[in-house]
Design a protein around this motif. Structure first.
Motif, PDB file in Angstrom:
ATOM      1  N   LEU A  79      93.108  -6.885   6.610  1.00 20.58           N
ATOM      2  CA  LEU A  79      94.119  -7.934   6.470  1.00 20.58           C
ATOM      3  C   LEU A  79      95.141  -7.552   5.415  1.00 20.58           C
ATOM      4  CD1 LEU A  79      91.622 -10.940   6.376  1.00 20.58           C
ATOM      5  CD2 LEU A  79      92.932 -10.151   8.343  1.00 20.58           C
ATOM      6  N   GLN A  80      96.390  -7.986   5.632  1.00 18.44           N
ATOM      7  CA  GLN A  80      97.461  -7.658   4.693  1.00 18.44           C
ATOM      8  C   GLN A  80      98.590  -8.673   4.862  1.00 18.44           C
ATOM      9  OE1 GLN A  80      99.039  -3.762   5.468  1.00 18.44           O
ATOM     10  NE2 GLN A  80     100.600  -3.898   3.894  1.00 18.44           N
ATOM     11  N   LEU A  81      99.224  -9.053   3.751  1.00 16.18           N
ATOM     12  CA  LEU A  81     100.392  -9.935   3.801  1.00 16.18           C
ATOM     13  C   LEU A  81     101.656  -9.103   3.994  1.00 16.18           C
ATOM     14  CD1 LEU A  81      99.655 -12.395   0.848  1.00 16.18           C
ATOM     15  CD2 LEU A  81      99.370 -12.820   3.297  1.00 16.18           C
ATOM     16  N   GLU A  82     102.563  -9.597   4.821  1.00 17.56           N
ATOM     17  CA  GLU A  82     103.869  -8.963   5.011  1.00 17.56           C
ATOM     18  C   GLU A  82     104.956  -9.992   4.733  1.00 17.56           C
ATOM     19  OE1 GLU A  82     104.146  -7.369   8.982  1.00 17.56           O
ATOM     20  OE2 GLU A  82     103.288  -5.474   8.345  1.00 17.56           O
ATOM     21  N   TYR A  84     105.758 -11.578   2.132  1.00 20.62           N
ATOM     22  CA  TYR A  84     105.317 -12.714   1.323  1.00 20.62           C
ATOM     23  C   TYR A  84     105.946 -12.585  -0.053  1.00 20.62           C
ATOM     24  CZ  TYR A  84     102.226 -16.243  -0.697  1.00 20.62           C
ATOM     25  OH  TYR A  84     101.738 -17.366  -1.311  1.00 20.62           O
ATOM     26  N   SER A  85     106.716 -13.604  -0.475  1.00 19.82           N
ATOM     27  CA  SER A  85     107.443 -13.512  -1.740  1.00 19.82           C
ATOM     28  C   SER A  85     106.702 -14.145  -2.911  1.00 19.82           C
ATOM     29  CB  SER A  85     108.825 -14.160  -1.588  1.00 19.82           C
ATOM     30  OG  SER A  85     108.677 -15.517  -1.250  1.00 19.82           O
ATOM     31  N   GLY A  86     105.579 -14.787  -2.650  1.00 24.85           N
ATOM     32  CA  GLY A  86     104.828 -15.428  -3.722  1.00 24.85           C
ATOM     33  C   GLY A  86     103.780 -14.508  -4.313  1.00 24.85           C
ATOM     34  N   SER A  87     102.943 -15.091  -5.163  1.00 24.09           N
ATOM     35  CA  SER A  87     101.837 -14.354  -5.764  1.00 24.09           C
ATOM     36  C   SER A  87     100.734 -14.160  -4.723  1.00 24.09           C
ATOM     37  CB  SER A  87     101.249 -15.136  -6.942  1.00 24.09           C
ATOM     38  OG  SER A  87     102.238 -15.400  -7.894  1.00 24.09           O
ATOM     39  N   ASP A  88      99.967 -13.104  -4.899  1.00 29.32           N
ATOM     40  CA  ASP A  88      98.824 -12.888  -4.022  1.00 29.32           C
ATOM     41  C   ASP A  88      97.949 -14.129  -4.044  1.00 29.32           C
ATOM     42  OD1 ASP A  88      99.919 -10.376  -3.973  1.00 29.32           O
ATOM     43  OD2 ASP A  88      98.344  -9.441  -5.157  1.00 29.32           O
ATOM     44  N   PHE A  89      97.245 -14.372  -2.950  1.00 30.11           N
ATOM     45  CA  PHE A  89      96.367 -15.534  -2.953  1.00 30.11           C
ATOM     46  C   PHE A  89      94.995 -15.188  -2.400  1.00 30.11           C
ATOM     47  CE2 PHE A  89      98.819 -16.078   1.000  1.00 30.11           C
ATOM     48  CZ  PHE A  89      97.825 -16.299   1.941  1.00 30.11           C
ATOM     49  N   ALA A  90      94.030 -15.970  -2.830  1.00 32.47           N
ATOM     50  CA  ALA A  90      92.643 -15.781  -2.395  1.00 32.47           C
ATOM     51  C   ALA A  90      92.173 -17.064  -1.750  1.00 32.47           C
ATOM     52  CB  ALA A  90      91.754 -15.436  -3.589  1.00 32.47           C
ATOM     53  N   GLY A  91      91.173 -16.917  -0.931  1.00 32.60           N
ATOM     54  CA  GLY A  91      90.596 -18.088  -0.286  1.00 32.60           C
ATOM     55  C   GLY A  91      89.649 -17.681   0.812  1.00 32.60           C
ATOM     56  N   ASN A  92      89.295 -18.643   1.620  1.00 34.07           N
ATOM     57  CA  ASN A  92      88.382 -18.391   2.726  1.00 34.07           C
ATOM     58  C   ASN A  92      89.204 -18.237   4.007  1.00 34.07           C
ATOM     59  OD1 ASN A  92      85.612 -18.188   3.638  1.00 34.07           O
ATOM     60  ND2 ASN A  92      86.073 -20.012   4.835  1.00 34.07           N
ATOM     61  N   ILE A  93      88.956 -17.164   4.736  1.00 34.59           N
ATOM     62  CA  ILE A  93      89.647 -16.894   5.991  1.00 34.59           C
ATOM     63  C   ILE A  93      88.614 -16.870   7.106  1.00 34.59           C
ATOM     64  CG2 ILE A  93      90.987 -15.191   7.308  1.00 34.59           C
ATOM     65  CD1 ILE A  93      92.673 -16.278   5.120  1.00 34.59           C
ATOM     66  N   SER A  94      88.922 -17.572   8.185  1.00 38.00           N
ATOM     67  CA  SER A  94      88.097 -17.534   9.391  1.00 38.00           C
ATOM     68  C   SER A  94      88.970 -17.019  10.530  1.00 38.00           C
ATOM     69  CB  SER A  94      87.581 -18.926   9.757  1.00 38.00           C
ATOM     70  OG  SER A  94      86.778 -19.437   8.734  1.00 38.00           O
ATOM     71  N   ILE A  95      88.431 -16.094  11.317  1.00 35.90           N
ATOM     72  CA  ILE A  95      89.148 -15.588  12.482  1.00 35.90           C
ATOM     73  C   ILE A  95      88.232 -15.747  13.688  1.00 35.90           C
ATOM     74  CG2 ILE A  95      90.282 -13.611  13.563  1.00 35.90           C
ATOM     75  CD1 ILE A  95      90.830 -12.499  10.779  1.00 35.90           C
ATOM     76  N   ALA A  96      88.794 -16.306  14.750  1.00 39.02           N
ATOM     77  CA  ALA A  96      88.068 -16.438  16.012  1.00 39.02           C
ATOM     78  C   ALA A  96      88.875 -15.730  17.082  1.00 39.02           C
ATOM     79  CB  ALA A  96      87.878 -17.897  16.368  1.00 39.02           C
ATOM     80  N   ASN A 104      84.210 -15.159   8.794  1.00 33.61           N
ATOM     81  CA  ASN A 104      84.339 -16.308   7.902  1.00 33.61           C
ATOM     82  C   ASN A 104      83.968 -15.790   6.525  1.00 33.61           C
ATOM     83  OD1 ASN A 104      84.528 -18.744   6.653  1.00 33.61           O
ATOM     84  ND2 ASN A 104      82.893 -19.738   7.801  1.00 33.61           N
ATOM     85  N   GLN A 105      84.994 -15.445   5.744  1.00 42.00           N
ATOM     86  CA  GLN A 105      84.728 -14.738   4.492  1.00 42.00           C
ATOM     87  C   GLN A 105      85.795 -15.059   3.457  1.00 42.00           C
ATOM     88  OE1 GLN A 105      83.728 -10.683   5.194  1.00 42.00           O
ATOM     89  NE2 GLN A 105      84.182 -10.033   3.132  1.00 42.00           N
ATOM     90  N   SER A 106      85.403 -15.017   2.203  1.00 46.57           N
ATOM     91  CA  SER A 106      86.362 -15.145   1.108  1.00 46.57           C
ATOM     92  C   SER A 106      87.056 -13.808   0.926  1.00 46.57           C
ATOM     93  CB  SER A 106      85.654 -15.534  -0.190  1.00 46.57           C
ATOM     94  OG  SER A 106      85.154 -16.835  -0.098  1.00 46.57           O
ATOM     95  N   VAL A 107      88.379 -13.841   0.900  1.00 47.89           N
ATOM     96  CA  VAL A 107      89.164 -12.621   0.733  1.00 47.89           C
ATOM     97  C   VAL A 107      90.328 -12.894  -0.199  1.00 47.89           C
ATOM     98  CG1 VAL A 107      88.588 -11.637   2.994  1.00 47.89           C
ATOM     99  CG2 VAL A 107      90.583 -13.081   2.763  1.00 47.89           C
ATOM    100  N   SER A 108      90.859 -11.824  -0.747  1.00 44.68           N
ATOM    101  CA  SER A 108      92.072 -11.883  -1.538  1.00 44.68           C
ATOM    102  C   SER A 108      93.155 -11.161  -0.745  1.00 44.68           C
ATOM    103  CB  SER A 108      91.846 -11.205  -2.893  1.00 44.68           C
ATOM    104  OG  SER A 108      93.024 -11.268  -3.656  1.00 44.68           O
ATOM    105  N   LEU A 109      94.222 -11.869  -0.407  1.00 45.28           N
ATOM    106  CA  LEU A 109      95.289 -11.287   0.399  1.00 45.28           C
ATOM    107  C   LEU A 109      96.482 -10.919  -0.464  1.00 45.28           C
ATOM    108  CD1 LEU A 109      95.234 -13.624   3.520  1.00 45.28           C
ATOM    109  CD2 LEU A 109      94.279 -11.342   3.296  1.00 45.28           C
ATOM    110  N   SER A 110      97.023  -9.737  -0.175  1.00 45.34           N
ATOM    111  CA  SER A 110      98.210  -9.255  -0.885  1.00 45.34           C
ATOM    112  C   SER A 110      98.966  -8.315   0.047  1.00 45.34           C
ATOM    113  CB  SER A 110      97.800  -8.522  -2.168  1.00 45.34           C
ATOM    114  OG  SER A 110      97.156  -7.309  -1.861  1.00 45.34           O
ATOM    115  N   SER A 111     100.012  -7.693  -0.475  1.00 45.98           N
ATOM    116  CA  SER A 111     100.772  -6.733   0.324  1.00 45.98           C
ATOM    117  C   SER A 111     100.018  -5.411   0.481  1.00 45.98           C
ATOM    118  CB  SER A 111     102.147  -6.489  -0.299  1.00 45.98           C
ATOM    119  OG  SER A 111     101.986  -5.980  -1.612  1.00 45.98           O
TER     120      SER A 111
END
Length: 165
Positions: A79-82, A84-96, A104-111
């Motif tokens: 996973l990667q942010l494209e 995105y002008s804000g600060s990196d963010f973390a949280g729980n991501i679920s993909i189906a 269903n996992q906690s990840v930190s997303l950034s560029s």
């Protein structure tokens, strides 16, 4: 010298016997590993801390070189942010994928791309989905801090392992 002369016919007999036991009527199957990238557009969520994105990826390129898929699994996702002008963010991501949740996992997303997130094999079966040439997926997330951009993308790189005939 006699020993070498005796070994040659025995080796030839062994090879003929071994190859005669091969089944010649079945299709040839082989394993293929390939990656494909897709992006999900996130729009209008600035200030929010939860989101749901429904999207579809075109995977017809994966289907071009195989007549029949026998099995197909997602091995991992990056996973990667494209844009995105804000600060990196973390949280729980679920993909189906389709109706089947596989992450269903906690990840930190950034560029910067994440390390590959390994998908458990029992959650990764996608054979029934890829036969159509499209790959429907849903991303659901909750962040620890509010989203700081109103229009960005989440880039996903899926690694697929398939058995084809």
């Amino acid at each position: 010298m006699k020993k070498i002369k005796l070994i040659k016919p025995l080796l030839l007999l062994f090879a003929v016997f071994t190859f005669s036991m091969c089944d010649e009527t079945g299709d040839i199957q082989f394993e293929v590993k390939n990656s494909f990238e897709t992006t999900a557009t996130v729009a209008g969520l600035e200030g929010q801390s939860t989101f749901t994105i429904d999207s579809t990826a075109d995977i017809s390129d994966l289907l071009d070189n195989a007549t029949t898929f026998v099995d197909a699994n997602i091995e991992s996702v990056i996973l990667q942010l494209e844009d995105y002008s804000g600060s990196d963010f973390a949280g729980n991501i679920s993909i189906a994928v389709g109706p089947v949740p596989f992450l269903n996992q906690s990840v930190s997303l950034s560029s910067t791309p994440t390390d590959p997130i390994i998908i458990p094999e029992n959650a990764a079966r996608i054979l029934y989905i890829i036969s159509s040439g499209s790959f429907p997926f849903t991303i659901t997330g909750s962040t620890t801090n509010p989203i700081e951009d109103n229009n960005f993308k989440i880039k996903m790189t899926f690694k697929i392992k398939a058995i084809v005939e």
